[in-house]
Design a protein around this motif. Structure first.
Motif, short mmCIF file in Angstrom:
data_model
loop_
_atom_site.label_atom_id
_atom_site.label_comp_id
_atom_site.label_asym_id
_atom_site.label_seq_id
_atom_site.Cartn_x
_atom_site.Cartn_y
_atom_site.Cartn_z
N ARG A 178 0.85 -1.20 0.00
CA ARG A 178 0.00 0.00 0.00
C ARG A 178 0.89 1.25 0.00
N TRP A 185 0.77 5.66 0.52
CA TRP A 185 0.06 6.86 0.92
C TRP A 185 0.88 8.09 0.58
N GLU A 188 -4.52 7.49 0.45
CA GLU A 188 -3.96 6.28 -0.13
C GLU A 188 -4.02 6.38 -1.65
N SER A 237 -3.53 4.63 -5.52
CA SER A 237 -3.73 3.35 -6.21
C SER A 237 -2.72 3.21 -7.35
N THR A 244 -0.88 0.15 -10.16
CA THR A 244 -0.86 -1.21 -10.66
C THR A 244 0.26 -1.97 -9.93
N ALA A 278 0.32 9.49 -10.49
CA ALA A 278 -0.23 9.20 -9.16
C ALA A 278 0.39 10.10 -8.09
#
Length: 238
Positions: free
Chosen positions: A150, A152, A157, A159, A161, A210
């Motif tokens: 995970r 952050w 948080e 996401s 791939t 991201a």
């Protein structure tokens, strides 16, 4: 590390390899000892405390991956380079996740091994060695949970791939070092031969989107023109 020659433990069950490689490493400035399997290496690490370990993966008694797992479980962060054969990309990827610092495909150029060993030792001297064994990596407001897979940024948080997460994990655990595309493709995608795929570039683009990272003024992932990528932010273990 002191000004003395760095101690290198060479582990391989093929005597023809150790007989030729050990003298070369000594001529390259290392103090070298040899072990024939992972159990001998385990005993030698405890008694001799090498600065770096170079180990084959496929060995009797205790293989290279088992050796790395045992060392890390015992809290031993001795930097380790694993020697893998072409076609063992699964072994290689798993070993990197378990705490190996680097790998090299067999057969290899001894000069390349020396260069890799020195690069790893530079990371040790800079205090980066524990990062490959850290459960959580932190860079500013970025926090990567390795066991939980995970990520952050601040309290949000993100996401990713699976492959983009794996790439970020690899780069963050080895900050400041330039990683050629070919090495990333081999380590993370299992491509052992030259390929024209842009898989790395696509995943870097995903990471930047991201993370809100600007490719022209990157905070995290920097492009090194004509070579590859590096993680430029300072990284610590939580």
């Amino acid at each position: 590390m002191t000004s003395a020659a760095p101690r290198l433990l060479l582990v391989d069950d093929e005597q023809s390899i150790t007989d030729s490689l050990a003298p070369y490493l000594e001529r390259s400035g290392f103090e070298v000892r040899v072990a024939a399997d992972g159990q001998q290496a385990w005993d030698s690490v405890a008694a001799w405390h090498p600065d770096i370990l170079v180990s084959d993966v496929m060995m009797p008694v205790l293989d290279g991956r088992q050796l790395v797992r045992r060392l890390r479980a015992a809290g031993d962060s001795t930097p380790t380079i694993l020697l893998t054969r072409v076609g063992e990309s699964g072994e290689r990827s798993a070993a990197l996740e378990e705490g190996a610092d680097d790998y090299l495909n067999k057969p290899f150029d001894p000069q390349e091994l020396v260069a890799r060993a020195r690069a790893v030792l530079r990371r040790v001297a800079a205090g980066a060695a524990p990062l490959v064994t850290a459960q959580t990596l932190v860079a500013g407001d970025l926090r990567l949970d390795r066991p939980g897979r995970r990520l952050w940024r601040a309290d949000r948080e993100l996401s990713l791939t699976p492959k983009a997460f794996q790439l970020l994990e690899y780069l963050m655990a080895r900050p400041g070092e330039v990683h050629p595309r070919e090495r990333l493709l081999s380590a993370l995608w299992g491509f052992d031969f030259a390929t024209h795929t842009r898989a790395v570039d696509h995943r870097v683009a995903e990471l930047r989107a991201a993370l809100g990272d600007d490719s022209l003024a990157p905070r995290y992932v920097e492009t090194v023109a004509g070579v590859g990528y590096r993680f430029r932010a300072e990284v610590s273990r939580a």
